[in-house]
Motif scaffolding. Structure first.
Motif, PDB file in Angstrom:
ATOM      1  N   SER A 181       0.853  -1.191   0.000  1.00  0.00           N
ATOM      2  CA  SER A 181       0.000   0.000   0.000  1.00  0.00           C
ATOM      3  C   SER A 181       0.884   1.234   0.000  1.00  0.00           C
ATOM      4  O   SER A 181       2.067   1.172   0.340  1.00  0.00           O
ATOM      5  CB  SER A 181      -0.934   0.003   1.217  1.00  0.00           C
ATOM      6  OG  SER A 181      -0.185   0.165   2.396  1.00  0.00           O
ATOM      7  N   ALA A 182       0.311   2.351  -0.395  1.00  0.00           N
ATOM      8  CA  ALA A 182       1.061   3.606  -0.500  1.00  0.00           C
ATOM      9  C   ALA A 182       1.562   4.091   0.856  1.00  0.00           C
ATOM     10  O   ALA A 182       2.602   4.743   0.943  1.00  0.00           O
ATOM     11  CB  ALA A 182       0.199   4.676  -1.148  1.00  0.00           C
ATOM     12  N   ASP A 183       0.838   3.779   1.928  1.00  0.00           N
ATOM     13  CA  ASP A 183       1.226   4.278   3.243  1.00  0.00           C
ATOM     14  C   ASP A 183       2.108   3.308   4.031  1.00  0.00           C
ATOM     15  O   ASP A 183       2.491   3.598   5.149  1.00  0.00           O
ATOM     16  CB  ASP A 183      -0.019   4.637   4.058  1.00  0.00           C
ATOM     17  CG  ASP A 183      -0.919   3.440   4.302  1.00  0.00           C
ATOM     18  OD1 ASP A 183      -0.917   2.519   3.472  1.00  0.00           O
ATOM     19  OD2 ASP A 183      -1.635   3.442   5.318  1.00  0.00           O
ATOM     20  N   LYS A 184       2.434   2.182   3.437  1.00  0.00           N
ATOM     21  CA  LYS A 184       3.245   1.184   4.129  1.00  0.00           C
ATOM     22  C   LYS A 184       4.381   0.728   3.217  1.00  0.00           C
ATOM     23  O   LYS A 184       4.191  -0.136   2.364  1.00  0.00           O
ATOM     24  CB  LYS A 184       2.362  -0.001   4.515  1.00  0.00           C
ATOM     25  CG  LYS A 184       2.963  -0.930   5.514  1.00  0.00           C
ATOM     26  CD  LYS A 184       1.930  -1.947   5.937  1.00  0.00           C
ATOM     27  CE  LYS A 184       2.427  -2.801   7.062  1.00  0.00           C
ATOM     28  NZ  LYS A 184       1.444  -3.815   7.421  1.00  0.00           N
ATOM     29  N   PRO A 185       5.566   1.335   3.339  1.00  0.00           N
ATOM     30  CA  PRO A 185       6.669   0.986   2.445  1.00  0.00           C
ATOM     31  C   PRO A 185       7.107  -0.469   2.605  1.00  0.00           C
ATOM     32  O   PRO A 185       6.991  -1.051   3.678  1.00  0.00           O
ATOM     33  CB  PRO A 185       7.800   1.926   2.844  1.00  0.00           C
ATOM     34  CG  PRO A 185       7.357   2.670   4.038  1.00  0.00           C
ATOM     35  CD  PRO A 185       5.940   2.323   4.329  1.00  0.00           C
ATOM     36  N   LEU A 186       7.599  -1.009   1.521  1.00  0.00           N
ATOM     37  CA  LEU A 186       8.113  -2.379   1.510  1.00  0.00           C
ATOM     38  C   LEU A 186       9.599  -2.299   1.189  1.00  0.00           C
ATOM     39  O   LEU A 186       9.990  -1.684   0.192  1.00  0.00           O
ATOM     40  CB  LEU A 186       7.389  -3.206   0.451  1.00  0.00           C
ATOM     41  CG  LEU A 186       7.801  -4.664   0.333  1.00  0.00           C
ATOM     42  CD1 LEU A 186       7.355  -5.442   1.574  1.00  0.00           C
ATOM     43  CD2 LEU A 186       7.182  -5.285  -0.902  1.00  0.00           C
ATOM     44  N   THR A 187      10.431  -2.870   2.016  1.00  0.00           N
ATOM     45  CA  THR A 187      11.872  -2.823   1.826  1.00  0.00           C
ATOM     46  C   THR A 187      12.333  -4.076   1.083  1.00  0.00           C
ATOM     47  O   THR A 187      11.984  -5.195   1.474  1.00  0.00           O
ATOM     48  CB  THR A 187      12.589  -2.741   3.191  1.00  0.00           C
ATOM     49  OG1 THR A 187      12.118  -1.583   3.877  1.00  0.00           O
ATOM     50  CG2 THR A 187      14.080  -2.666   3.018  1.00  0.00           C
ATOM     51  N   LEU A 188      13.105  -3.861   0.015  1.00  0.00           N
ATOM     52  CA  LEU A 188      13.688  -4.978  -0.724  1.00  0.00           C
ATOM     53  C   LEU A 188      15.102  -5.205  -0.224  1.00  0.00           C
ATOM     54  O   LEU A 188      15.882  -4.265  -0.113  1.00  0.00           O
ATOM     55  CB  LEU A 188      13.730  -4.676  -2.226  1.00  0.00           C
ATOM     56  CG  LEU A 188      12.409  -4.379  -2.917  1.00  0.00           C
ATOM     57  CD1 LEU A 188      12.638  -4.179  -4.410  1.00  0.00           C
ATOM     58  CD2 LEU A 188      11.415  -5.486  -2.692  1.00  0.00           C
ATOM     59  N   ASP A 189      15.437  -6.444   0.064  1.00  0.00           N
ATOM     60  CA  ASP A 189      16.771  -6.803   0.505  1.00  0.00           C
ATOM     61  C   ASP A 189      17.650  -7.003  -0.730  1.00  0.00           C
ATOM     62  O   ASP A 189      17.411  -7.913  -1.527  1.00  0.00           O
ATOM     63  CB  ASP A 189      16.696  -8.091   1.334  1.00  0.00           C
ATOM     64  CG  ASP A 189      18.035  -8.510   1.883  1.00  0.00           C
ATOM     65  OD1 ASP A 189      18.916  -8.863   1.078  1.00  0.00           O
ATOM     66  OD2 ASP A 189      18.199  -8.504   3.109  1.00  0.00           O
ATOM     67  N   ALA A 190      18.654  -6.151  -0.901  1.00  0.00           N
ATOM     68  CA  ALA A 190      19.501  -6.180  -2.096  1.00  0.00           C
ATOM     69  C   ALA A 190      20.233  -7.516  -2.240  1.00  0.00           C
ATOM     70  O   ALA A 190      20.348  -8.049  -3.347  1.00  0.00           O
ATOM     71  CB  ALA A 190      20.499  -5.035  -2.065  1.00  0.00           C
ATOM     72  N   ARG A 191      20.709  -8.052  -1.147  1.00  0.00           N
ATOM     73  CA  ARG A 191      21.441  -9.327  -1.206  1.00  0.00           C
ATOM     74  C   ARG A 191      20.519 -10.457  -1.665  1.00  0.00           C
ATOM     75  O   ARG A 191      20.873 -11.252  -2.526  1.00  0.00           O
ATOM     76  CB  ARG A 191      22.041  -9.659   0.160  1.00  0.00           C
ATOM     77  CG  ARG A 191      22.910 -10.909   0.141  1.00  0.00           C
ATOM     78  CD  ARG A 191      23.526 -11.216   1.492  1.00  0.00           C
ATOM     79  NE  ARG A 191      24.101 -10.017   2.092  1.00  0.00           N
ATOM     80  CZ  ARG A 191      23.970  -9.694   3.367  1.00  0.00           C
ATOM     81  NH1 ARG A 191      23.326 -10.468   4.196  1.00  0.00           N
ATOM     82  NH2 ARG A 191      24.501  -8.588   3.847  1.00  0.00           N
ATOM     83  N   GLN A 192      19.326 -10.497  -1.114  1.00  0.00           N
ATOM     84  CA  GLN A 192      18.363 -11.528  -1.494  1.00  0.00           C
ATOM     85  C   GLN A 192      17.910 -11.342  -2.942  1.00  0.00           C
ATOM     86  O   GLN A 192      17.755 -12.302  -3.684  1.00  0.00           O
ATOM     87  CB  GLN A 192      17.162 -11.501  -0.557  1.00  0.00           C
ATOM     88  CG  GLN A 192      16.194 -12.611  -0.830  1.00  0.00           C
ATOM     89  CD  GLN A 192      15.035 -12.596   0.139  1.00  0.00           C
ATOM     90  OE1 GLN A 192      14.966 -11.737   1.020  1.00  0.00           O
ATOM     91  NE2 GLN A 192      14.123 -13.515  -0.012  1.00  0.00           N
TER      92      GLN A 192
END
Length: 87
Positions: A47-58
């Protein structure tokens, strides 16, 4: 979260997403699909109000990207996605 191979990740795309993906670069498509898979696996949703973090290593392990190149590719993909919008 344990790194997975692309064989272990399954994402279904709607026809609208398929049409939109033709306009995305490969890295942008990978980022979107990776985010969808991560949101589903962690059950956090997107959702726009809940950021999702991508793990670069994964991300690098999943898509077979050299670790020294992954940050530049993710930044390039992020810049491209930032200039687009999803409706």
């Amino acid at each position: 979260m344990k790194p997975k191979s692309t064989k272990d990740i399954e994402v279904s795309k709607s026809n609208a997403l398929m049409r939109a993906s033709y306009r995305l670069t490969v890295i942008e498509q990978q980022m979107v699909l990776f985010a969808v898979a991560m949101a589903r696996e962690t059950q956090t949703g997107i959702s726009a109000d809940k950021p999702l973090t991508l793990d670069a290593r994964q991300f690098a392990q999943t898509f077979g990207i050299a670790s020294q190149n992954v940050y530049k590719q993710l930044c390039d993909g992020l810049d491209g996605l930032f200039d687009r919008f999803i409706s």
